[in-house]
Design a protein around this motif. Structure first.
Motif, PDB file in Angstrom:
ATOM      1  N   SER A 279       0.720  -1.018   0.035  1.00 18.25           N
ATOM      2  CA  SER A 279      -0.060  -0.034   0.010  1.00 18.25           C
ATOM      3  C   SER A 279       0.890   1.066  -0.082  1.00 18.25           C
ATOM      4  N   VAL A 280       0.520   2.280  -0.493  1.00 13.16           N
ATOM      5  CA  VAL A 280       1.220   3.510  -0.586  1.00 13.16           C
ATOM      6  C   VAL A 280       1.041   4.080   0.125  1.00 13.16           C
ATOM      7  N   PRO A 281       1.914   4.548   1.241  1.00 19.20           N
ATOM      8  CA  PRO A 281       1.582   5.183   2.504  1.00 19.20           C
ATOM      9  C   PRO A 281       1.576   7.023   2.019  1.00 19.20           C
ATOM     10  N   LEU A 282       0.343   7.299   2.556  1.00 19.37           N
ATOM     11  CA  LEU A 282      -0.023   8.693   2.603  1.00 19.37           C
ATOM     12  C   LEU A 282      -0.154   9.446   4.021  1.00 19.37           C
ATOM     13  N   SER A 283       0.676  10.393   4.202  1.00 21.92           N
ATOM     14  CA  SER A 283       0.752  11.023   5.449  1.00 21.92           C
ATOM     15  C   SER A 283      -0.155  12.057   5.879  1.00 21.92           C
ATOM     16  N   LYS A 284      -1.443  12.250   5.169  1.00 21.52           N
ATOM     17  CA  LYS A 284      -2.441  13.166   5.370  1.00 21.52           C
ATOM     18  C   LYS A 284      -3.677  12.556   5.280  1.00 21.52           C
ATOM     19  N   GLU A 285      -4.773  12.718   6.113  1.00 27.38           N
ATOM     20  CA  GLU A 285      -6.170  12.144   5.641  1.00 27.38           C
ATOM     21  C   GLU A 285      -6.911  12.975   4.614  1.00 27.38           C
ATOM     22  N   GLY A 286      -7.705  12.353   3.973  1.00 25.06           N
ATOM     23  CA  GLY A 286      -8.407  12.764   2.868  1.00 25.06           C
ATOM     24  C   GLY A 286      -8.437  12.058   1.886  1.00 25.06           C
ATOM     25  N   PRO A 287      -9.110  12.683   0.550  1.00 23.85           N
ATOM     26  CA  PRO A 287      -9.325  12.119  -0.475  1.00 23.85           C
ATOM     27  C   PRO A 287      -7.824  11.903  -1.414  1.00 23.85           C
ATOM     28  N   VAL A 288      -7.697  11.205  -2.323  1.00 26.26           N
ATOM     29  CA  VAL A 288      -6.575  10.956  -3.099  1.00 26.26           C
ATOM     30  C   VAL A 288      -6.951  11.732  -4.461  1.00 26.26           C
ATOM     31  N   HIS A 289      -6.599  12.963  -4.709  1.00 31.36           N
ATOM     32  CA  HIS A 289      -6.958  13.723  -5.974  1.00 31.36           C
ATOM     33  C   HIS A 289      -6.625  13.437  -7.280  1.00 31.36           C
ATOM     34  N   CYS A 290      -5.248  12.925  -7.180  1.00 24.09           N
ATOM     35  CA  CYS A 290      -4.647  12.626  -8.512  1.00 24.09           C
ATOM     36  C   CYS A 290      -3.499  11.735  -8.270  1.00 24.09           C
ATOM     37  N   PRO A 308      -5.525  22.544   2.591  1.00 26.67           N
ATOM     38  CA  PRO A 308      -4.532  22.334   1.622  1.00 26.67           C
ATOM     39  C   PRO A 308      -3.917  21.174   1.357  1.00 26.67           C
ATOM     40  N   SER A 309      -3.934  20.551   0.444  1.00 26.97           N
ATOM     41  CA  SER A 309      -3.408  18.816  -0.043  1.00 26.97           C
ATOM     42  C   SER A 309      -2.008  19.019  -0.235  1.00 26.97           C
ATOM     43  N   LYS A 310      -1.334  17.631   0.138  1.00 25.38           N
ATOM     44  CA  LYS A 310      -0.066  17.475  -0.004  1.00 25.38           C
ATOM     45  C   LYS A 310       0.335  16.650  -1.306  1.00 25.38           C
ATOM     46  N   ALA A 311       1.379  16.854  -1.796  1.00 22.09           N
ATOM     47  CA  ALA A 311       1.767  16.210  -3.021  1.00 22.09           C
ATOM     48  C   ALA A 311       3.416  15.937  -2.840  1.00 22.09           C
ATOM     49  N   ALA A 312       3.462  14.352  -3.217  1.00 17.52           N
ATOM     50  CA  ALA A 312       4.815  13.768  -2.968  1.00 17.52           C
ATOM     51  C   ALA A 312       5.267  12.950  -4.078  1.00 17.52           C
ATOM     52  N   LEU A 313       6.689  12.971  -4.348  1.00 16.74           N
ATOM     53  CA  LEU A 313       7.163  11.864  -5.198  1.00 16.74           C
ATOM     54  C   LEU A 313       7.596  10.641  -4.805  1.00 16.74           C
ATOM     55  N   TYR A 314       6.925   9.542  -5.508  1.00 17.07           N
ATOM     56  CA  TYR A 314       7.499   8.317  -4.874  1.00 17.07           C
ATOM     57  C   TYR A 314       8.484   7.372  -5.963  1.00 17.07           C
ATOM     58  N   ASN A 315       9.160   6.571  -5.232  1.00 13.68           N
ATOM     59  CA  ASN A 315       9.971   5.611  -6.083  1.00 13.68           C
ATOM     60  C   ASN A 315       9.269   4.506  -6.256  1.00 13.68           C
ATOM     61  N   ILE A 321      10.560  10.216  -2.025  1.00 12.94           N
ATOM     62  CA  ILE A 321      11.653  10.841  -2.529  1.00 12.94           C
ATOM     63  C   ILE A 321      11.814  12.451  -2.480  1.00 12.94           C
ATOM     64  N   PHE A 322      10.554  12.996  -2.434  1.00 21.98           N
ATOM     65  CA  PHE A 322      10.544  14.371  -2.368  1.00 21.98           C
ATOM     66  C   PHE A 322       8.994  14.767  -2.196  1.00 21.98           C
ATOM     67  N   ASP A 323       8.988  15.703  -1.079  1.00 27.71           N
ATOM     68  CA  ASP A 323       7.774  16.409  -0.643  1.00 27.71           C
ATOM     69  C   ASP A 323       7.741  17.642  -1.267  1.00 27.71           C
ATOM     70  N   PHE A 324       6.481  17.806  -1.777  1.00 23.85           N
ATOM     71  CA  PHE A 324       6.356  19.459  -2.580  1.00 23.85           C
ATOM     72  C   PHE A 324       5.514  19.960  -1.365  1.00 23.85           C
ATOM     73  N   GLY A 325       5.499  19.697  -0.165  1.00 24.03           N
ATOM     74  CA  GLY A 325       4.548  20.520   0.663  1.00 24.03           C
ATOM     75  C   GLY A 325       3.206  20.466   0.465  1.00 24.03           C
ATOM     76  N   GLU A 326       2.558  21.353   1.251  1.00 27.20           N
ATOM     77  CA  GLU A 326       0.856  21.498   1.019  1.00 27.20           C
ATOM     78  C   GLU A 326       0.631  22.608   0.200  1.00 27.20           C
ATOM     79  N   GLY A 327      -0.619  22.793  -0.433  1.00 30.44           N
ATOM     80  CA  GLY A 327      -1.185  23.837  -1.225  1.00 30.44           C
ATOM     81  C   GLY A 327      -2.373  23.378  -1.806  1.00 30.44           C
ATOM     82  N   PRO A 328      -3.328  24.331  -2.267  1.00 31.61           N
ATOM     83  CA  PRO A 328      -4.496  24.266  -2.893  1.00 31.61           C
ATOM     84  C   PRO A 328      -4.213  23.696  -4.262  1.00 31.61           C
ATOM     85  N   ARG A 329      -4.123  22.148  -4.486  1.00 33.02           N
ATOM     86  CA  ARG A 329      -3.760  21.308  -5.652  1.00 33.02           C
ATOM     87  C   ARG A 329      -4.881  20.383  -5.613  1.00 33.02           C
TER      88      ARG A 329
END
Length: 624
Positions: A279-290, A308-315, A321-329
């Motif tokens: 399972s892909v670990p997600l560190s914030k509750e809520g829907p998967v937008h994209c 504000p949602s989170k965005a992250a890059l996974y291998n 491997i990189f966290d883009f932080g939170e924002g209105p995305r």
């Protein structure tokens, strides 16, 4: 405006679909100013429902309400015409040798059992080679192997496999099948042939849903090379990476039983063709937008969580491997080389677009693209187009082209009275363009002709009066001075006042792209909710002094509310689930609409009812 150094001289054409027809636009390579040219195709029709380029760009197809035309892009001559006047969606096979079409499934008096509505045509001959019934507009597309030697499709809950030999009779009889249940999904991997096969089977009678991976043609149950089971999955999206070495499973439910979201919940899982899964670990509750794979096939991005949602890059190990932080995305788009990523907030979000350099993990630029309903990178990887299209938005239709640095290089605003329905850039083979070198040089652009949105915060009238030293009550209609003890001192009237109570539970607040466009009453309500406690208390004392309450009546009312709150109301809970299901359907329809799909009239009507359903759900929850 000149192109970056080292860029290809090829300038992709742009197909444009509107309520007056279909056109193909081109530009001069050094100007990027797109326009219709007399030597390019143009079709005047008010019934053009779909446009599509083949994956290698050799063919362009569109429906005009009378037939489907397939054009050769080398000279824009007609390859063939197909007799499908009602076609809604078009999809080319990977090599462009076949075209699949879908239209609404209908039942008539002559054919009460219905008739085929999904067809496959061979383009070289223009012959229909396959026909079947596919009622669901979201899962209608057949799945092909990269070399078009294998076709897979789910019919009647069974995954059927057709080995294509070049003879059209090979479409008439399947060679293998995997039994399943209603709602099953099959997907063939891109890349190596014979392909890997992913088969999803929904759970039944309380059992878990399941996805299995096979290597064709070994499709026996004991020959699965990987298996992943999960609960809470009414449906699944199967997302292969470009090499076909890994697949992401985005599962979703129609309704979130925990009550945390109106739109159900989602989970993300990964399976590799080597046999491992997680399972892909997600560190914030809520829907998967994209969820989007990088074209490099070794990493993927996930946009998730309440706003504000989170965005992250996974291998491929599902490590961040990189966290883009939170924002209105709520959207993510890689360019065709995977070295640039756009993170954006469209739909009911303000239209922020962030461009990231993936190699350096640096933010290149941030721009605003409000009212965007469509986003696509240019095949050369340096430019992207945004568009405002109908029927999602009927005002301000048009499209813009930006350099990745944020410079606006082209803008076309649609004439008043006409509607832009869709645009699409011509595709090209993979080796057509070289990967662009990302620099911080920002080429000179143009200024948009559209007025900028006001950055001044909205101030409701009563606060403006307070700032001016005036008493807002003396300007308030007497019908609005009546107060109910359950409404925290907000003025309420039968016509001019606010209709709803304050929201009592944060879970009832719809966040991000799930939020409906706010009405003027809702905006006033939100601003009044932000008043400080002292002002609220002062207002309460004023209103209560003017309109004394009947204590006996109020006490009886409160007692009745307490008693009703203690008793569960099964009928009301059933209504809440029913309305939440409708909102979930609307969310999916809006997502398909944003991706450029043409919806049916009844689906568009359903979307227009979103605000009504949200208001109904709010009232049901407040009175539950």
């Amino acid at each position: 405006m000149a192109l970056d150094s080292g860029a290809s001289i090829v300038c992709p054409t742009l197909a444009v679909r509107s309520n007056v027809g279909v056109e193909v636009w081109s530009c001069e390579n050094l100007s990027l100013q797109y326009a219709y040219k007399p030597n390019l195709p143009k079709e005047d029709s008010k019934n053009c429902r779909s446009i599509s380029f083949s994956a290698d760009g050799r063919y362009f197809a569109y429906s005009n309400g009378t037939e489907i035309k397939v054009l050769k892009t080398n000279d824009w001559g007609i390859e063939c015409t197909l007799p499908r006047p009602k076609a809604f969606y078009l999809k080319f096979s990977p090599l462009g040798n076949y075209l699949a079409t879908w239209e609404l499934y209908t039942i008539t008096k002559d054919k009460p059992e219905g008739s085929s509505n999904m067809f496959i045509y061979e383009l070289s001959s223009g012959l229909e080679v396959f026909a079947t019934v596919q009622k669901n507009p979201t899962d209608w597309e057949p799945s092909w192997s990269s070399d078009e030697s294998l076709l897979a499709i789910v019919i009647g809950g069974e995954a059927l496999f057709y080995e294509i030999s070049g003879d059209i009779t090979s479409f008439h009889r399947y060679t293998r099948k995997i039994g399943g249940n209603r709602g099953a999904v099959v997907s063939l991997s891109p890349g190596a042939c014979p392909p890997y096969v992913a088969v999803y089977t929904p759970g039944s009678k309380g059992g878990p849903s399941m996805c299995k991976l096979y290597k064709y043609p070994s499709l026996s149950p004991n020959q699965a090379i990987a298996c992943k089971s999960f609960f809470q999955a009414d449906r699944v999206d199967l997302l292969w990476n470009k090499r076909g070495s890994g697949i992401l499973l985005l599962t979703s439910t129609e309704v979130d039983k925990s009550g945390a979201s109106y739109y159900g919940n989602q989970a993300l899982h990964f399976m590799a063709t080597k046999g491992d899964s997680c399972s892909v670990p997600l560190s914030k509750e809520g829907p998967v937008h994209c969820v989007k794979w990088s074209p490099k096939a070794t990493e993927f991005v996930v946009v998730y969580g309440f706003m504000p949602s989170k965005a992250a890059l996974y291998n491929l190990k599902c490590d961040v491997i990189f966290d883009f932080g939170e924002g209105p995305r709520n959207c993510a788009y890689f360019n065709s080389f995977g070295n640039l990523l756009a993170l954006a907030g469209f739909g009911n979000l303000p239209g922020n677009v962030e461009i990231w350099d993936i190699k350096k993990k640096e933010n290149v630029t941030n721009i605003k693209c409000p009212d965007t309903t469509y986003f696509e990178w240019n095949p050369n990887g340096m430019y992207f187009a945004t568009a405002t299209t109908a029927p999602r938005l009927r005002i301000g239709n048009g499209f813009k082209v930006y350099h990745y640095s944020g410079s606006l290089v082209h803008e076309t605003i649609w004439p008043q009275g006409q509607e832009l329905l869709g645009i699409e850039w011509q595709k090209y083979p993979e080796n057509q363009f070289a990967e662009p070198v990302i620099t911080k040089i920002k080429p000179e652009g143009i200024k948009s002709s559209l007025p900028e949105a006001s950055k001044k915060a909205y101030t409701p009238p009563h606060l403006r009066m307070i700032k001016e030293g005036k008493d807002p009550e003396q300007f308030m209609p007497r019908s609005q001075v009546k107060v109910n003890s359950t409404q925290a001192g907000f003025p309420v009237g039968r016509k001019g006042g606010l209709k709803g109570n304050r929201i009592k539970n944060k879970k009832d607040v719809v966040l991000g792209n799930n939020a409906p466009p706010a009405t003027s009453a809702e905006k006033d309500f939100k601003n009044e909710s932000n008043l400080n406690d002292e002002h609220l208390n002062n207002q309460n004392r004023k209103f209560k002094a003017k309109q004394p309450l009947n204590k006996e009546t109020d006490a009886n009312s409160q007692e009745g509310q307490i008693q009703s709150a203690k008793k569960p109301n099964p009928e009301k809970e059933k209504k809440i689930r029913h309305v939440a299901k409708k909102l979930s359907d609307i969310k999916k329809l809006k997502l398909r609409q944003e991706q450029g799909e043409t919806l049916e009239l009844n689906q568009l009507n359903k979307i227009s009812m979103e605000a009504k359903f949200l208001e109904e759900l709010k009232i049901l929850k407040l009175t539950a």
